[in-house]
Design a protein around this motif. Structure first.
Motif, PDB file in Angstrom:
ATOM      1  N   TYR A  13       0.828  -1.215   0.000  1.00  0.00           N
ATOM      2  CA  TYR A  13       0.000   0.000   0.000  1.00  0.00           C
ATOM      3  C   TYR A  13       0.858   1.259   0.000  1.00  0.00           C
ATOM      4  N   GLY A  14       2.098   1.150   0.454  1.00  0.00           N
ATOM      5  CA  GLY A  14       3.003   2.294   0.380  1.00  0.00           C
ATOM      6  C   GLY A  14       3.235   2.772  -1.034  1.00  0.00           C
ATOM      7  N   THR A  15       3.043   1.890  -2.032  1.00  0.00           N
ATOM      8  CA  THR A  15       3.193   2.322  -3.422  1.00  0.00           C
ATOM      9  C   THR A  15       2.059   3.255  -3.836  1.00  0.00           C
ATOM     10  N   VAL A  16       0.917   3.144  -3.167  1.00  0.00           N
ATOM     11  CA  VAL A  16      -0.180   4.080  -3.430  1.00  0.00           C
ATOM     12  C   VAL A  16       0.196   5.462  -2.893  1.00  0.00           C
ATOM     13  N   GLY A  31      -1.067  -1.354  -7.189  1.00  0.00           N
ATOM     14  CA  GLY A  31      -1.352  -0.250  -8.097  1.00  0.00           C
ATOM     15  C   GLY A  31      -0.933   1.051  -7.443  1.00  0.00           C
ATOM     16  N   MET A  32      -0.723   2.067  -8.264  1.00  0.00           N
ATOM     17  CA  MET A  32      -0.242   3.352  -7.755  1.00  0.00           C
ATOM     18  C   MET A  32      -1.263   4.471  -7.936  1.00  0.00           C
ATOM     19  N   GLY A  33      -2.483   4.095  -8.274  1.00  0.00           N
ATOM     20  CA  GLY A  33      -3.515   5.097  -8.476  1.00  0.00           C
ATOM     21  C   GLY A  33      -3.496   5.734  -9.846  1.00  0.00           C
ATOM     22  N   VAL A  34      -2.724   5.151 -10.766  1.00  0.00           N
ATOM     23  CA  VAL A  34      -2.610   5.680 -12.126  1.00  0.00           C
ATOM     24  C   VAL A  34      -2.667   4.515 -13.104  1.00  0.00           C
ATOM     25  N   GLN A  35      -2.817   4.863 -14.382  1.00  0.00           N
ATOM     26  CA  GLN A  35      -2.866   3.837 -15.417  1.00  0.00           C
ATOM     27  C   GLN A  35      -1.524   3.587 -16.077  1.00  0.00           C
TER      28      GLN A  35
END
Length: 392
Positions: A276-279, A302-306
Motif C-alpha cells: 500500500y506504500g506504493t499508493v 497499483g499506484m492510483g494511475v494507469q
C-alpha cells in the motif's frame, strides 16, 4: 445499484484474495474492522507553541511553515534558545521537518520518555480493564525499545496507533539516502518486529543499509524507516481505497522537503515503496520536481494511475513483483474510488522491470541473497549498470 454492487464486489475481491492466498481467518476479521482515522494535524503542543512569544518572535506554525522557513528559524537561534524549545515542546520540535537533526533526535527522546511514563501510569491503574492494561504495557515496551542507545528517532507521534520515523546511518553526512515507505499494518507497534524483522520498516531499512554498505563500503549511506502515516489494517475497505494514501502523501512530501535542508546527498533520496506504500508514493510523485527521484515499487496493488507518465516527470520508476506474491491476485482496476489502477509490473505501464529472484511471498523482498535486495541497493547507490532486470 449496479455501481454499489460493483463496489461491494471489489471490496470482497480484495479481502477474499488475501484470505485465500495468505492470511486466512485473520485477514477476514481485519477486512471487517473499522476504518482508520488519518492523522493530518500537527502534534500535541502545537497550539501552545504558536502562542509562545517568549523569544521575541513568532515561532513557525507547524501546520503551515515550510521546511526552508523552519530551517532559517532554528539557524537564527542560539543553543540555549534551541534547548528551551526542545524541553518545552518535544513533540513539536521532534516532528518539525527542517529542524536540525540532532535537535529532533533529542526532542523525540524526551517525547518517548514522556510516553513511557504515561503508558506505565495507565498500566498501573487498577481501575482500567484488561484490554486497556495490555495496550498500555505494549505501548510502554514499544517506546522503551526506541530509547535504546544508538537509535535515531527523526519523528514520533503517540496519537492513535502511533507513528515513528527512524534513521539508520549518519543522515547529516550521507552521500546516498533512501526512504522505506511501508504498506498496511505498520505502526509504532509494528515498526520493528523482533519476531519477523523483514516484515517491519525498521528491519527493511537495516537490510537495505547493510546491503548498500556491502556493495559500496566507501560510500556513506543512510536509510530512513518511515512509519509516518496511518496505514490500513488488514485488507478491508481502507486497503481498497486511496483515502489513507492521500492523507499520508503530504507527510511524506514534507519529510523530503525537510531533508533538503538537513542533509546533502549526491542525489534525491530513493523511495522504496512496498505494498500500500506504493499508493502513497504514486500520490506524492506528481509533487516531486527538480533532480529526478528514483522510486522503486514492490508488491504493489497499483499506484492510483494507469501508466508511469501520470506520475509526472520528477520520478524514475522501477517495479518488481515475485511470482509467489499474493498481491498479483488482487484486481488491478479502479472503479468509483475502489482499487488502485494498473499493475506497475505490466509490460505497458512504463516502469523499468527489475528482477526479484529469490524473494518469496509478499514480504520477502529484503531477504538476504535475493536479487530484489541487491537491486534496491544498486538503485539507491546510483549504480544503474549493476541492476538485474526481469526476464521476459
Amino acid at each position: 445499484m449496479r455501481r454499489r454492487r460493483l463496489k461491494r464486489a471489489l471490496i470482497g475481491a480484495f479481502a477474499a484474495c488475501a484470505v485465500l492466498a495468505d492470511a486466512g481467518a485473520a485477514a477476514a476479521q481485519a477486512a471487517a474492522s473499522n476504518e482508520q482515522v488519518a492523522i493530518t494535524t500537527p502534534p500535541a503542543g502545537s497550539e501552545a507553541w504558536t502562542h509562545d512569544h517568549s523569544l521575541g518572535t513568532d515561532l513557525p506554525d507547524p501546520a503551515t511553515a515550510d521546511a526552508t522557513t523552519v530551517a532559517a528559524f532554528f539557524a537564527s537561534l542560539g543553543a540555549a534558545q534551541q534547548d528551551r524549545l526542545v524541553q518545552a515542546y518535544p513533540l513539536v520540535v521532534g516532528n518539525l521537518d527542517g529542524a536540525p537533526l540532532q535537535l529532533r533526535y533529542r526532542a523525540n527522546r524526551l517525547a518517548l520518555l514522556d510516553e513511557v511514563a504515561r503508558a506505565k501510569a495507565v498500566a498501573a491503574d487498577p481501575k482500567v480493564d484488561a484490554t486497556t492494561h495490555a495496550l498500555a504495557v505494549s505501548r510502554a515496551n514499544d517506546c522503551q525499545a526506541l530509547l535504546r542507545p544508538g537509535r535515531q528517532i527523526l519523528a514520533f507521534d503517540p496519537r492513535g496507533r502511533g507513528l515513528v520515523t527512524e534513521v539508520f546511518g549518519d543522515l547529516a553526512t550521507a552521500q546516498r539516502v533512501s526512504v522505506i515507505v511501508p504498506g498496511s499494518d505498520t505502526d509504532l507497534g509494528h515498526h520493528d518486529r523482533a519476531d519477523d524483522p523483514l516484515r517491519s520498516p525498521a528491519g527493511m531499512a537495516r537490510a537495505l543499509q547493510a546491503k548498500e554498505q556491502q556493495l559500496a563500503p566507501d560510500t556513506s549511506t543512510a536509510v530512513i524507516a518511515w512509519t509516518g502515516y496511518v496505514t490500513p489494517v488488514g485488507l478491508g475497505p481502507d486497503a481498497a481505497t486511496a483515502r489513507l494514501a492521500q492523507a499520508g502523501a503530504p507527510r511524506l512530501y514534507r519529510l523530503l522537503e525537510g531533508l533538503k535542508q538537513t542533509s546533502a546527498p549526491a542525489a534525491p533520496p530513493t523511495l522504496v515503496c512496498h505494498s500500500y506504500g506504493t499508493v502513497v508514493c504514486g500520490t506524492v510523485a506528481p509533487l516531486l520536481h527538480g533532480p529526478t527521484t528514483d522510486m522503486v515499487v514492490l508488491g504493489s496493488p497499483g499506484m492510483g494511475v494507469q501508466n508511469a507518465d501520470e506520475l509526472g516527470t520528477g520520478v524514475h520508476l522501477w517495479a518488481t513483483r515475485n511470482p509467489s506474491d499474493w498481491i498479483g491476485d488482487v484486481p488491478y482496476v479502479e472503479v468509483g474510488g475502489l482499487g488502485h489502477g494498473a499493475d506497475p509490473t505490466g509490460s505497458d505501464f512504463g516502469a523499468e522491470q527489475i528482477s526479484s529472484a529469490g524473494a518469496a511471498g509478499h514480504v520477502g523482498y529484503f531477504a538476504p541473497g535475493t536479487t530484489s535486495l541487491f537491486n534496491f541497493a544498486a538503485i539507491a547507490l546510483g549504480d544503474y549498470q549493476a541492476v538485474v532486470y526481469r526476464n521476459g
